[in-house]
Design an enzyme around this catalytic site. Structure first.
Site, mmCIF file in Angstrom:
data_model
loop_
_atom_site.group_PDB
_atom_site.id
_atom_site.type_symbol
_atom_site.label_atom_id
_atom_site.label_comp_id
_atom_site.label_asym_id
_atom_site.label_seq_id
_atom_site.Cartn_x
_atom_site.Cartn_y
_atom_site.Cartn_z
ATOM 1 N N ASP A 1 0.715 -1.123 -0.030
ATOM 2 C CA ASP A 1 0.037 -0.065 -0.009
ATOM 3 C C ASP A 1 0.716 1.202 0.108
ATOM 4 O O ASP A 1 2.087 1.345 0.558
ATOM 5 C CB ASP A 1 -0.770 0.180 1.225
ATOM 6 C CG ASP A 1 -2.151 -1.025 1.278
ATOM 7 O OD1 ASP A 1 -2.073 -1.750 0.210
ATOM 8 O OD2 ASP A 1 -2.947 -0.783 1.721
ATOM 9 N N HIS B 1 3.294 -2.087 3.830
ATOM 10 C CA HIS B 1 3.516 -0.675 3.528
ATOM 11 C C HIS B 1 5.055 -0.564 3.545
ATOM 12 O O HIS B 1 5.897 -0.631 4.444
ATOM 13 C CB HIS B 1 3.085 0.116 4.620
ATOM 14 C CG HIS B 1 1.604 0.078 4.802
ATOM 15 N ND1 HIS B 1 1.113 -0.790 5.610
ATOM 16 C CD2 HIS B 1 0.622 0.987 4.364
ATOM 17 C CE1 HIS B 1 -0.346 -0.662 5.440
ATOM 18 N NE2 HIS B 1 -0.789 0.358 4.880
#
Length: 243
Positions: A52, A199
């Protein structure tokens, strides 16, 4: 006395209602409208690695090199603002054969966002990503996983699936500071059809970047094959057709 009882009962009802709304907005496998997927129910040893945020000039190539060295395809959920700012990084992700998803324009929580703002967040991100030349599927993941009524309704009206996750190595702050703990968690908790969220695009996510090779190697050692979100969803469709 009776007034106090009524007042307390009302307050308790409001608190319970708020907690219910909060739980619904955070639910990984349920929403009021449309299709939502947090994991594929399958006997096949496959997992989808999803990354992400970003892209960023500082770390996109580093991540792509890690994936390329291990012959793994991932799904990158990118923000519209960063895609517009760094189109070359979007192109590099696509050129390496990875899938790209929509992660909203601004990465703001969308649970209580107006319908008009939701449409703008998603559609402007679609445009930014398409401008780079990417022609593949564009699944959507809500920022922070937050959704309630308007967002699922919009996605349902446009035939788009909400992509969530069932393995989140970074959820615990203590584990997130340790590449070893991140890797151990992901390797131990992934199951057939898992969607892993990480992430890796910012300086603050150095531990996640460092953990990525070990996660991939460990899951491969357990016999897992890495697939994109679209490939995972295709497996679900094939299973439904067989039934």
């Amino acid at each position: 006395m009776r007034r106090w009882i009524i007042l307390l009962a009302t307050m308790a009802g409001l608190v319970a209602g708020f907690l219910g709304v909060l739980e619904l907005s955070n639910a990984r496998g349920f929403q009021l409208f449309g299709d939502i997927v947090a994991r594929l129910d399958t006997d096949a040893p496959v997992v989808a690695l999803t990354l992400d945020d970003g892209p960023t000039p500082a770390y996109t190539q580093t991540v792509l090199d890690i994936l390329n060295e291990r012959d793994v395809k991932a799904t990158f959920f990118l923000t519209g603002r960063e895609s517009a700012e760094h189109p070359q990084q979007v192109q590099a992700i696509a050129a390496a054969g990875h899938e790209i998803g929509n992660h909203s324009w601004s990465h703001k929580r969308m649970a209580f966002m107006s319908p008009a703002s939701i449409a703008e967040e998603i559609e402007s991100t679609d445009v930014a990503i398409r401008k780079t030349g990417y022609a593949g599927p564009l699944h959507f993941r809500p920022p922070y996983g937050k959704k309630l009524v308007a967002l699922p309704w919009y996605l349902a009206q446009h035939g788009r699936t909400t992509i969530m996750w069932d393995v989140e190595p970074e959820a615990d702050a203590a584990d997130a500071a340790s590449p070893r703990s991140l890797a151990e968690y992901a390797i131990a908790n992934a199951t057939n059809g898992s969607i892993i969220i990480m992430h890796v695009m910012y300086e603050s996510r150095a531990s996640s970047r460092l953990a990525l090779p070990a996660i991939i190697d460990g899951l491969k050692a357990r016999g897992f094959k890495f697939v994109t979100v679209s490939q995972l969803l295709a497996g679900r469709q094939q299973s439904s057709a067989a039934d």
